[in-house]
Design a protein around this motif. Sequence first.
Motif, PDB file in Angstrom:
ATOM      1  N   VAL A 172       9.476 -74.982   7.609  1.00  0.00           N
ATOM      2  CA  VAL A 172       8.044 -74.917   7.285  1.00  0.00           C
ATOM      3  C   VAL A 172       7.493 -76.340   7.272  1.00  0.00           C
ATOM      4  O   VAL A 172       7.788 -77.133   6.370  1.00  0.00           O
ATOM      5  N   ALA A 173       6.704 -76.686   8.283  1.00  0.00           N
ATOM      6  CA  ALA A 173       6.144 -78.028   8.396  1.00  0.00           C
ATOM      7  C   ALA A 173       4.884 -78.158   7.545  1.00  0.00           C
ATOM      8  O   ALA A 173       4.335 -77.160   7.056  1.00  0.00           O
ATOM      9  N   TYR A 174       4.409 -79.395   7.394  1.00  0.00           N
ATOM     10  CA  TYR A 174       3.268 -79.650   6.520  1.00  0.00           C
ATOM     11  C   TYR A 174       2.034 -78.856   6.953  1.00  0.00           C
ATOM     12  O   TYR A 174       1.382 -78.204   6.129  1.00  0.00           O
ATOM     13  N   CYS A 175       1.702 -78.907   8.226  1.00  0.00           N
ATOM     14  CA  CYS A 175       0.500 -78.218   8.699  1.00  0.00           C
ATOM     15  C   CYS A 175       0.642 -76.709   8.578  1.00  0.00           C
ATOM     16  O   CYS A 175      -0.334 -76.009   8.278  1.00  0.00           O
ATOM     17  N   GLN A 176       1.846 -76.201   8.810  1.00  0.00           N
ATOM     18  CA  GLN A 176       2.045 -74.766   8.677  1.00  0.00           C
ATOM     19  C   GLN A 176       1.891 -74.326   7.226  1.00  0.00           C
ATOM     20  O   GLN A 176       1.265 -73.309   6.946  1.00  0.00           O
ATOM     21  N   LEU A 177       2.461 -75.095   6.285  1.00  0.00           N
ATOM     22  CA  LEU A 177       2.315 -74.725   4.877  1.00  0.00           C
ATOM     23  C   LEU A 177       0.854 -74.719   4.473  1.00  0.00           C
ATOM     24  O   LEU A 177       0.392 -73.818   3.767  1.00  0.00           O
ATOM     25  N   ASN A 178       0.103 -75.720   4.921  1.00  0.00           N
ATOM     26  CA  ASN A 178      -1.322 -75.768   4.611  1.00  0.00           C
ATOM     27  C   ASN A 178      -2.040 -74.533   5.147  1.00  0.00           C
ATOM     28  O   ASN A 178      -2.876 -73.933   4.456  1.00  0.00           O
ATOM     29  N   ALA A 179      -1.688 -74.125   6.368  1.00  0.00           N
ATOM     30  CA  ALA A 179      -2.282 -72.914   6.951  1.00  0.00           C
ATOM     31  C   ALA A 179      -1.880 -71.681   6.158  1.00  0.00           C
ATOM     32  O   ALA A 179      -2.688 -70.756   5.967  1.00  0.00           O
ATOM     33  N   MET A 180      -0.649 -71.642   5.655  1.00  0.00           N
ATOM     34  CA  MET A 180      -0.190 -70.516   4.846  1.00  0.00           C
ATOM     35  C   MET A 180      -0.971 -70.420   3.537  1.00  0.00           C
ATOM     36  O   MET A 180      -1.329 -69.327   3.091  1.00  0.00           O
ATOM     37  N   VAL A 181      -1.235 -71.576   2.924  1.00  0.00           N
ATOM     38  CA  VAL A 181      -2.016 -71.592   1.681  1.00  0.00           C
ATOM     39  C   VAL A 181      -3.428 -71.046   1.928  1.00  0.00           C
ATOM     40  O   VAL A 181      -3.955 -70.252   1.144  1.00  0.00           O
ATOM     41  N   LEU A 182      -4.028 -71.451   3.044  1.00  0.00           N
ATOM     42  CA  LEU A 182      -5.375 -70.967   3.375  1.00  0.00           C
ATOM     43  C   LEU A 182      -5.367 -69.472   3.671  1.00  0.00           C
ATOM     44  O   LEU A 182      -6.291 -68.744   3.293  1.00  0.00           O
ATOM     45  N   GLU A 183      -4.326 -68.998   4.340  1.00  0.00           N
ATOM     46  CA  GLU A 183      -4.215 -67.553   4.596  1.00  0.00           C
ATOM     47  C   GLU A 183      -4.062 -66.783   3.293  1.00  0.00           C
ATOM     48  O   GLU A 183      -4.648 -65.702   3.130  1.00  0.00           O
ATOM     49  N   ALA A 184      -3.283 -67.326   2.365  1.00  0.00           N
ATOM     50  CA  ALA A 184      -3.117 -66.673   1.070  1.00  0.00           C
ATOM     51  C   ALA A 184      -4.444 -66.625   0.310  1.00  0.00           C
ATOM     52  O   ALA A 184      -4.777 -65.613  -0.325  1.00  0.00           O
ATOM     53  N   TYR A 185      -5.204 -67.714   0.399  1.00  0.00           N
ATOM     54  CA  TYR A 185      -6.526 -67.735  -0.237  1.00  0.00           C
ATOM     55  C   TYR A 185      -7.418 -66.627   0.327  1.00  0.00           C
ATOM     56  O   TYR A 185      -8.072 -65.891  -0.420  1.00  0.00           O
ATOM     57  N   ASP A 186      -7.437 -66.509   1.651  1.00  0.00           N
ATOM     58  CA  ASP A 186      -8.236 -65.448   2.272  1.00  0.00           C
ATOM     59  C   ASP A 186      -7.785 -64.071   1.792  1.00  0.00           C
ATOM     60  O   ASP A 186      -8.611 -63.200   1.478  1.00  0.00           O
ATOM     61  N   ALA A 187      -6.490 -63.864   1.727  1.00  0.00           N
ATOM     62  CA  ALA A 187      -5.962 -62.563   1.323  1.00  0.00           C
ATOM     63  C   ALA A 187      -6.310 -62.236  -0.124  1.00  0.00           C
ATOM     64  O   ALA A 187      -6.537 -61.072  -0.475  1.00  0.00           O
ATOM     65  N   MET A 188      -6.379 -63.271  -0.971  1.00  0.00           N
ATOM     66  CA  MET A 188      -6.630 -63.049  -2.394  1.00  0.00           C
ATOM     67  C   MET A 188      -8.113 -62.995  -2.739  1.00  0.00           C
ATOM     68  O   MET A 188      -8.476 -62.615  -3.851  1.00  0.00           O
ATOM     69  N   THR A 189      -8.979 -63.383  -1.817  1.00  0.00           N
ATOM     70  CA  THR A 189     -10.411 -63.441  -2.135  1.00  0.00           C
ATOM     71  C   THR A 189     -11.271 -62.500  -1.298  1.00  0.00           C
ATOM     72  O   THR A 189     -12.442 -62.310  -1.607  1.00  0.00           O
ATOM     73  N   ARG A 190     -10.716 -61.940  -0.224  1.00  0.00           N
ATOM     74  CA  ARG A 190     -11.497 -61.052   0.628  1.00  0.00           C
ATOM     75  C   ARG A 190     -11.050 -59.610   0.461  1.00  0.00           C
ATOM     76  O   ARG A 190      -9.863 -59.327   0.309  1.00  0.00           O
ATOM     77  N   LYS A 191     -12.009 -58.696   0.518  1.00  0.00           N
ATOM     78  CA  LYS A 191     -11.692 -57.284   0.330  1.00  0.00           C
ATOM     79  C   LYS A 191     -10.994 -56.709   1.561  1.00  0.00           C
ATOM     80  O   LYS A 191     -10.150 -55.828   1.454  1.00  0.00           O
ATOM     81  N   LYS A 192     -11.362 -57.206   2.742  1.00  0.00           N
ATOM     82  CA  LYS A 192     -10.753 -56.702   3.955  1.00  0.00           C
ATOM     83  C   LYS A 192      -9.409 -57.400   4.207  1.00  0.00           C
ATOM     84  O   LYS A 192      -9.206 -58.545   3.829  1.00  0.00           O
ATOM     85  N   THR A 193      -8.511 -56.676   4.849  1.00  0.00           N
ATOM     86  CA  THR A 193      -7.221 -57.247   5.218  1.00  0.00           C
ATOM     87  C   THR A 193      -7.420 -58.358   6.242  1.00  0.00           C
ATOM     88  O   THR A 193      -8.178 -58.211   7.200  1.00  0.00           O
ATOM     89  N   THR A 194      -6.766 -59.481   6.018  1.00  0.00           N
ATOM     90  CA  THR A 194      -6.889 -60.618   6.935  1.00  0.00           C
ATOM     91  C   THR A 194      -5.537 -60.905   7.579  1.00  0.00           C
ATOM     92  O   THR A 194      -4.486 -60.586   7.028  1.00  0.00           O
ATOM     93  N   GLN A 195      -5.580 -61.516   8.755  1.00  0.00           N
ATOM     94  CA  GLN A 195      -4.347 -61.886   9.433  1.00  0.00           C
ATOM     95  C   GLN A 195      -3.678 -63.062   8.716  1.00  0.00           C
ATOM     96  O   GLN A 195      -4.356 -63.921   8.156  1.00  0.00           O
TER      97      GLN A 195
END
Length: 403
Positions: A172-195
């Motif tokens: 897990v590289a630095y940029c990938q982890l950052n992208a994972m954190v942003l994806e988790a944020y989307d998943a936890m804050t949006r009602k619709k399922t996100t990729q």
Amino acid sequence: MKKTKNSPPAKAGAMTQERDDVLADRLVALAGDLRNSDVYAVLTDNLQKAQSELRKTIRKCLQQQREVVLDEALERTLEEDAKAYRVLRENIEEMSGTVVFRREEVPDLEVNAFVIPMFVHTTGGLRSEQCFQDEDAFEQLRDSIKDSGLESKKATVALVSHAYHPEEIKEVAYCQLNAMVLEAYDAMTRKKTTQADAIARSMRGWPASDFAPDDHAVELRFLLGFSLKTMDDPFYQVPVKEAAADRYFEARGERFRKWSQQVMPLLRRCLVTDGREVQIDFLYQDLFYGGKEAAFAEMDMLELLSEVQHALAEHGKTSEDAKAIVGPLAASDDAMLQLGLYDKTTDALIDVIERPLSPTEIAESVIADIADGLSTTGIQDIRIARHFDAEGNPDGVRPYSPR
């Protein structure tokens, strides 16, 4: 609706694309400027500007997926200046694993990645096809993180239904982890399922296991999760006074200890489906890079102690027969520690084990950890050498005093 100013803009591609070497040069120079800045020190105006520019440049690299720039800057600072390297690495790790979302009129939000490392004991080893097949057990495991007080009741917690192999965590590289954190944020804050493509890519699969069905296996695995909270949540506020801070961390540690006992049956259901016995030794929950570093250090220690036991057995010795001397190897081009095992009665050399030091490790601290680990094997006579010379002889030997 309150306006939210995300630290990362929605479209990284819209940014001006500076050349890789320009960005790397800037990171190296700024890290050099900050090489003597203490984490808790009040910075001068010039150093505050340098820190702000450093973090702005790191953020830009993360948003634009410029992993090659971060790697080049780290490699160059490592070669040129160890202090600057630590400053740069600490800032990159913090910013890749934690993202703050600034909001108007309401408290800012923070989302970060955390890991819970665990050493899993089984007969025959873990099998990836058996892991996390019990959805009910997984949901209870995820909920237990808040219910047991590992995270705030007001926080939102996401847990990945996968037991990460050490090789997967390393990848897990630095940029990938950052992208994972942003994806988790989307998943936890949006009602619709996100990729969650970056999270999906992180589950690369385990390498083939070489454990026989009857082997006693001890394997390192990681639970990976994400926590979203407001920046003013009292749960995360560490008291200023030292005594109060000690009590705060002691209470958190006790909650984790209780959780690790209570959650064992759930994790058994998550890790095996064929009824085999599973025993788990947990390491403390930490942010992604802190937990990763602690887990690999513990794994290295277990491997070192296993080498010690194997060396003694190979020479027909027990722990009670041996004494150990550990210290830096002065003649080595690379930073290296040496552990000498000797017959306690005759002083004859039994075996020598070498252990490299990483650029971020402090020799004195690692030596003390090794000495503590050796004491758990039953070796009572443990000594520290100022160094080992070119012939491997210890110099400046003193008894080890347990911490």
